[in-house]
Design a protein around this motif. Structure first.
Motif, PDB file in Angstrom:
ATOM      1  N   SER A  28      49.394  40.444  43.079  1.00 44.02           N
ATOM      2  CA  SER A  28      49.336  41.775  42.495  1.00 44.02           C
ATOM      3  C   SER A  28      48.207  41.823  41.467  1.00 44.02           C
ATOM      4  O   SER A  28      48.090  40.923  40.630  1.00 44.02           O
ATOM      5  CB  SER A  28      50.680  42.087  41.825  1.00 44.02           C
ATOM      6  OG  SER A  28      50.697  43.394  41.359  1.00 44.02           O
ATOM      7  N   LEU A  30      45.775  44.338  38.721  1.00 48.05           N
ATOM      8  CA  LEU A  30      45.628  45.556  37.927  1.00 48.05           C
ATOM      9  C   LEU A  30      44.150  45.894  37.870  1.00 48.05           C
ATOM     10  O   LEU A  30      43.315  45.023  37.592  1.00 48.05           O
ATOM     11  CB  LEU A  30      46.183  45.334  36.515  1.00 48.05           C
ATOM     12  CG  LEU A  30      45.990  46.479  35.513  1.00 48.05           C
ATOM     13  CD1 LEU A  30      46.709  47.745  35.978  1.00 48.05           C
ATOM     14  CD2 LEU A  30      46.485  46.049  34.136  1.00 48.05           C
ATOM     15  N   ARG A  43      42.694  50.455  46.819  1.00 50.23           N
ATOM     16  CA  ARG A  43      44.020  50.010  47.267  1.00 50.23           C
ATOM     17  C   ARG A  43      43.969  49.538  48.721  1.00 50.23           C
ATOM     18  O   ARG A  43      44.594  48.553  49.088  1.00 50.23           O
ATOM     19  CB  ARG A  43      45.034  51.136  47.121  1.00 50.23           C
ATOM     20  CG  ARG A  43      45.504  51.304  45.709  1.00 50.23           C
ATOM     21  CD  ARG A  43      46.794  52.102  45.602  1.00 50.23           C
ATOM     22  NE  ARG A  43      47.236  52.089  44.239  1.00 50.23           N
ATOM     23  CZ  ARG A  43      47.267  53.149  43.447  1.00 50.23           C
ATOM     24  NH1 ARG A  43      46.902  54.327  43.914  1.00 50.23           N
ATOM     25  NH2 ARG A  43      47.677  53.043  42.199  1.00 50.23           N
ATOM     26  N   ASN A  52      48.574  43.714  46.344  1.00 50.72           N
ATOM     27  CA  ASN A  52      48.989  45.007  45.818  1.00 50.72           C
ATOM     28  C   ASN A  52      48.075  45.361  44.648  1.00 50.72           C
ATOM     29  O   ASN A  52      47.809  44.520  43.795  1.00 50.72           O
ATOM     30  CB  ASN A  52      50.447  44.919  45.343  1.00 50.72           C
ATOM     31  CG  ASN A  52      50.928  46.226  44.753  1.00 50.72           C
ATOM     32  OD1 ASN A  52      50.646  47.298  45.278  1.00 50.72           O
ATOM     33  ND2 ASN A  52      51.644  46.140  43.651  1.00 50.72           N
ATOM     34  N   ILE A  54      47.479  47.844  41.412  1.00 54.05           N
ATOM     35  CA  ILE A  54      48.006  48.818  40.453  1.00 54.05           C
ATOM     36  C   ILE A  54      46.802  49.350  39.686  1.00 54.05           C
ATOM     37  O   ILE A  54      45.936  48.576  39.256  1.00 54.05           O
ATOM     38  CB  ILE A  54      48.998  48.138  39.486  1.00 54.05           C
ATOM     39  CG1 ILE A  54      50.170  47.548  40.272  1.00 54.05           C
ATOM     40  CG2 ILE A  54      49.479  49.121  38.429  1.00 54.05           C
ATOM     41  CD1 ILE A  54      51.017  46.582  39.472  1.00 54.05           C
ATOM     42  N   HIS A  55      46.747  50.652  39.526  1.00 52.63           N
ATOM     43  CA  HIS A  55      45.605  51.249  38.832  1.00 52.63           C
ATOM     44  C   HIS A  55      46.039  51.879  37.519  1.00 52.63           C
ATOM     45  O   HIS A  55      47.105  52.484  37.423  1.00 52.63           O
ATOM     46  CB  HIS A  55      44.950  52.328  39.710  1.00 52.63           C
ATOM     47  CG  HIS A  55      43.807  53.010  39.034  1.00 52.63           C
ATOM     48  ND1 HIS A  55      43.911  54.292  38.531  1.00 52.63           N
ATOM     49  CD2 HIS A  55      42.548  52.599  38.749  1.00 52.63           C
ATOM     50  CE1 HIS A  55      42.755  54.637  37.993  1.00 52.63           C
ATOM     51  NE2 HIS A  55      41.916  53.620  38.111  1.00 52.63           N
ATOM     52  N   HIS A  56      45.221  51.703  36.511  1.00 50.83           N
ATOM     53  CA  HIS A  56      45.375  52.404  35.235  1.00 50.83           C
ATOM     54  C   HIS A  56      44.041  53.052  34.939  1.00 50.83           C
ATOM     55  O   HIS A  56      42.993  52.403  35.066  1.00 50.83           O
ATOM     56  CB  HIS A  56      45.752  51.420  34.121  1.00 50.83           C
ATOM     57  CG  HIS A  56      46.079  52.102  32.834  1.00 50.83           C
ATOM     58  ND1 HIS A  56      45.114  52.641  32.016  1.00 50.83           N
ATOM     59  CD2 HIS A  56      47.260  52.341  32.241  1.00 50.83           C
ATOM     60  CE1 HIS A  56      45.698  53.190  30.963  1.00 50.83           C
ATOM     61  NE2 HIS A  56      47.008  53.014  31.082  1.00 50.83           N
ATOM     62  N   VAL A  70      52.300  46.617  32.042  1.00 50.67           N
ATOM     63  CA  VAL A  70      51.956  46.208  33.401  1.00 50.67           C
ATOM     64  C   VAL A  70      51.443  44.768  33.457  1.00 50.67           C
ATOM     65  O   VAL A  70      51.702  44.048  34.427  1.00 50.67           O
ATOM     66  CB  VAL A  70      50.905  47.179  34.003  1.00 50.67           C
ATOM     67  CG1 VAL A  70      50.468  46.727  35.379  1.00 50.67           C
ATOM     68  CG2 VAL A  70      51.453  48.594  34.059  1.00 50.67           C
TER      69      VAL A  70
END
Length: 128
Positions: A28, A30, A43, A52, A54-56, A70
């Motif tokens: 995973s 970020l 993605r 996987n 995850i976006h911020h 996160v």
């Protein structure tokens, strides 16, 4: 003769690519900052490696403090240095040190820059 050599070379590349991509299976990541229009593409690239993403957004609409929530759950953090606020970048770097996570600054927010970084990770190289 040349066509056969090309086919064999492509087959080797595909085989290497498949094994490289398996190296990131289930991980995973970020991604902080970047361009909103790229997130779906990023993605998809991560997914092609079995990872996987995850976006911020780096604080444009989301609270920068969410990064702290996160970070413990990811393996690595990517930051495109051309598309992130200084505050978000510093928060990510500090959090990565605290949680002992890999911090990977990307030269820019392009898809190819992200894919090169994933490819380097999958091959066990240090990412620059």
């Amino acid at each position: 003769m040349r066509e056969k050599q090309r086919q064999q070379a492509r087959a080797r590349e595909e085989q290497v690519s498949a094994s490289d991509k398996q190296a990131l299976e289930g991980r995973s990541f970020l991604y902080v900052g970047g361009r909103d229009c790229q997130v779906a593409h990023l993605r998809q690239i991560a997914s092609s490696y079995g990872a996987n993403l995850i976006h911020h957004d780096g604080g444009l609409r989301e609270a920068v403090s969410r990064i702290d929530n996160v970070l413990p759950s990811v393996d690595c953090v990517f930051c495109p240095i051309d598309c992130i606020s200084h505050d978000a970048c510093l928060r990510v770097k500090t959090g990565c040190k605290k949680w002992e996570k890999a911090f990977v600054p990307l030269r820019n927010g392009s898809k190819s820059s992200f894919e090169r970084a994933l490819q380097s990770l999958s091959q066990g190289d240090s990412v620059q």
